[in-house]
Design a protein around this motif. Structure first.
Motif, PDB file in Angstrom:
ATOM      1  N   LEU A   1      34.144  67.174 -41.706  1.00  0.00           N
ATOM      2  CA  LEU A   1      34.273  65.834 -42.281  1.00  0.00           C
ATOM      3  C   LEU A   1      35.675  65.507 -42.802  1.00  0.00           C
ATOM      4  CD1 LEU A   1      30.850  65.336 -44.124  1.00  0.00           C
ATOM      5  CD2 LEU A   1      31.577  64.479 -41.884  1.00  0.00           C
ATOM      6  N   PRO A   2      36.419  66.442 -43.422  1.00  0.00           N
ATOM      7  CA  PRO A   2      37.782  66.094 -43.844  1.00  0.00           C
ATOM      8  C   PRO A   2      38.704  65.706 -42.696  1.00  0.00           C
ATOM      9  CG  PRO A   2      37.035  68.059 -44.997  1.00  0.00           C
ATOM     10  CD  PRO A   2      36.023  67.772 -43.939  1.00  0.00           C
ATOM     11  N   VAL A   3      38.347  66.088 -41.470  1.00  0.00           N
ATOM     12  CA  VAL A   3      39.116  65.663 -40.298  1.00  0.00           C
ATOM     13  C   VAL A   3      38.554  64.371 -39.723  1.00  0.00           C
ATOM     14  CG1 VAL A   3      39.866  66.296 -37.969  1.00  0.00           C
ATOM     15  CG2 VAL A   3      39.693  68.056 -39.749  1.00  0.00           C
ATOM     16  N   VAL A   4      37.241  64.298 -39.635  1.00  0.00           N
ATOM     17  CA  VAL A   4      36.598  63.155 -38.985  1.00  0.00           C
ATOM     18  C   VAL A   4      36.768  61.874 -39.794  1.00  0.00           C
ATOM     19  CG1 VAL A   4      34.368  62.208 -38.247  1.00  0.00           C
ATOM     20  CG2 VAL A   4      34.924  64.610 -37.795  1.00  0.00           C
ATOM     21  N   ILE A   5      36.606  61.939 -41.112  1.00  0.00           N
ATOM     22  CA  ILE A   5      36.646  60.729 -41.941  1.00  0.00           C
ATOM     23  C   ILE A   5      37.977  59.995 -41.831  1.00  0.00           C
ATOM     24  CG2 ILE A   5      36.582  59.867 -44.321  1.00  0.00           C
ATOM     25  CD1 ILE A   5      34.472  61.985 -44.923  1.00  0.00           C
ATOM     26  N   PRO A   6      39.133  60.652 -42.016  1.00  0.00           N
ATOM     27  CA  PRO A   6      40.385  59.898 -41.884  1.00  0.00           C
ATOM     28  C   PRO A   6      40.660  59.414 -40.468  1.00  0.00           C
ATOM     29  CG  PRO A   6      40.839  62.221 -42.263  1.00  0.00           C
ATOM     30  CD  PRO A   6      39.378  62.030 -42.493  1.00  0.00           C
TER      31      PRO A   6
END
Length: 504
Positions: free
Chosen positions: A7-12
């Protein structure tokens, strides 16, 4: 809870796509960017709690077999870096909105700033979570592509010139990294770091040393380690204040993260330890000696940035638990404090109209709040007790003294001298910019003290509070960095977690 890992990669990345589609809706762009980075901060904090309780979390992206496909790994070290980087990028975004960047001003085209900033964040998080060298390379390239845009935003002559230098140096380091990846794959037959941890140990010593040195050369450029740091003071100061702040706080630390990961997981106890210690000493001393004669606050802080990279290399080179733990603690401290100082310099430039020390003066009388905002992180950077800078340096000095040996004691002396010279450098800024009478010359004009936007001040105060809070939570934070260092040096927790996904 492995679902949290990507998620820290996908969200931004999703946020970047949405903001790119909202180029005609400035307010919506701002809200999406803020929501994305707030989400990254929340997920990163939750992930840190999970890895502290349950150990490293591993995700095989797309359900591909781990040695073939992409693997993302979150351990205590990477999760802590995610939390700190998310907090910093969120505060800098708020600051940039307050400065008017996101309102479509001439200096910052709205249509590119938010997508580029979110892509930069995605690149940083990808690098922290990468479980194989090629995906680490991809993370670097993602953040570098976005940084090429951000460093030249506004298109002024100085920014284009500095951006050209930055691009050339970054491409050189990327080429070296890619070369190292090819050599490692040829020698070991894999790029998965957990798998490499075993296979590299079986290689001849000369081959291992060569591979280690090529990686250190590539990461040393990215981390601005002397003598590979000459590009930084000429590149960062020309960019807009928020861009300079996030670059100074984060980008060099991604290079340091890679050095720590490689030196502990892939080449533990190698012959490069003494080399790292020598480079640490030279980086500290040359950087701070370069800072002292500077007449521009941005360039002065850029040289101190280079200098304090040496402290972190000091802990890495010691290769003992206290040294690595203190290095991680100092990384967290330096990300927060260096970013805060560059945001304060942006406020100084807005208030006084310049960052040249010979044209500033009287800022303490004109704006006591601005004086406090500079004084506290400046003393923290210099290592004045009881701030976190003092605690991090004390841990490094204790680790160096415990290791013993002439080179380690020389590093201790260099660390103390650098701290004193840092105090001198920031005190000089204080005396010239804040303490003396206001300067009114034909070149500078009167200092009128323009009003400072609340969001800019609020974001700076938030980071200042975070920097001070590191002192209050130093005990638990040192416990966390100690556990992270123990896992890094032991290697087994990381390797076993990935092996559980099928690596042999």
């Amino acid at each position: 809870m492995t679902a949290l890992v990507p998620l820290p990669v996908v969200i931004p990345l999703l946020g970047a796509a949405v903001t790119l589609m909202l180029t005609r809706f400035p307010q919506a762009q701002r809200l999406v960017s803020l929501a994305a980075l707030t989400g990254v901060l929340g997920v990163s904090a939750a992930l840190l709690v999970v890895v502290c309780d349950d150990g490293p979390q591993v995700v095989a992206v797309g359900a591909w077999p781990v040695p073939i496909g992409i693997v993302l790994v979150a351990d205590q070290f990477s999760a802590l870096m995610l939390v700190v980087s998310a907090a910093v990028t969120l505060c800098v975004l708020v600051y940039s909105i307050g400065q008017g960047m996101a309102d479509g001003g001439e200096d910052t085209p709205l249509s590119i700033y938010h997508p580029s900033y979110l892509v930069l964040t995605a690149g940083v998080t990808t690098a922290f979570l990468s479980g194989d060298l090629f995906n680490l390379y991809v993370g670097f390239e993602i953040l570098l592509v976005a940084s090429y845009v951000l460093i030249t935003v506004g298109g002024t002559e100085d920014r284009i010139r500095a951006g050209t230098t930055y691009v050339v140096v970054s491409l050189l380091s990327s080429l070296l990294f890619l070369t190292a990846i090819g050599l490692i794959y040829a020698a070991a037959g894999t790029l998965n770091m957990a798998q490499l941890a075993g296979r590299l140990d079986a290689l001849p010593d000369g081959v291992r040393l060569m591979l280690n040195c090529v990686l250190l050369l590539a990461f040393g450029i990215k981390a601005a380690v002397f003598p590979l740091s000459a590009w930084l003071p000429d590149s960062y100061p020309t960019a807009l204040a928020p861009v300079t702040a996030v670059f100074a706080g984060l980008l060099t630390k991604v290079g340091l993260y890679a050095i720590i990961r490689v030196e502990t997981l892939l080449f533990p106890g190698g012959p490069t330890r003494d080399l790292l210690l020598v480079l640490a000493m030279l980086t500290m001393l040359v950087g701070i000696l370069g800072a002292i004669p500077q007449t521009d606050v941005k360039r002065l802080l850029s040289f101190t940035l280079v200098s304090h990279i040496g402290y972190m290399l000091f802990g890495i080179g010691l290769s003992n638990e206290l040294g690595v733990s203190s290095a991680i603690f100092y990384v967290v401290h330096h990300i927060t404090i260096q970013t805060t100082l560059f945001l304060v310099v942006g406020l100084m430039e807005r208030y006084g109209g310049t960052t040249a020390l010979d044209r500033l003066g009287g800022l303490a009388a004109l704006s006591p709040l601005l004086a406090v905002l500079f004084f506290v992180p400046a003393m923290n950077l210099a290592g004045i007790p009881p701030f976190s800078g003092f605690l991090g340096k004390l841990g490094l000095i204790e680790a160096g003294a415990a290791a013993g040996g002439g080179l380690r004691w020389a590093l201790v002396a260099a660390a103390l001298a650098t701290s004193l010279l840092t105090l001198y450098a920031v005190a000089r800024v204080w005396n010239l910019a804040f303490w003396r009478r206001p300067v009114r010359t034909a070149a500078s004009g009167p200092i009128e003290g323009a009003a400072l936007p609340r969001l800019m001040v609020g974001a700076t105060v938030a980071l200042l509070v975070l920097g001070v809070a590191l002192t209050g939570i130093a005990g638990p934070l040192f416990d966390l960095t100690g556990d992270a260092a123990a896992d890094l040096l032991e290697r087994a927790p990381y390797v076993d977690a990935v092996r559980g996904e099928g690596v042999r």
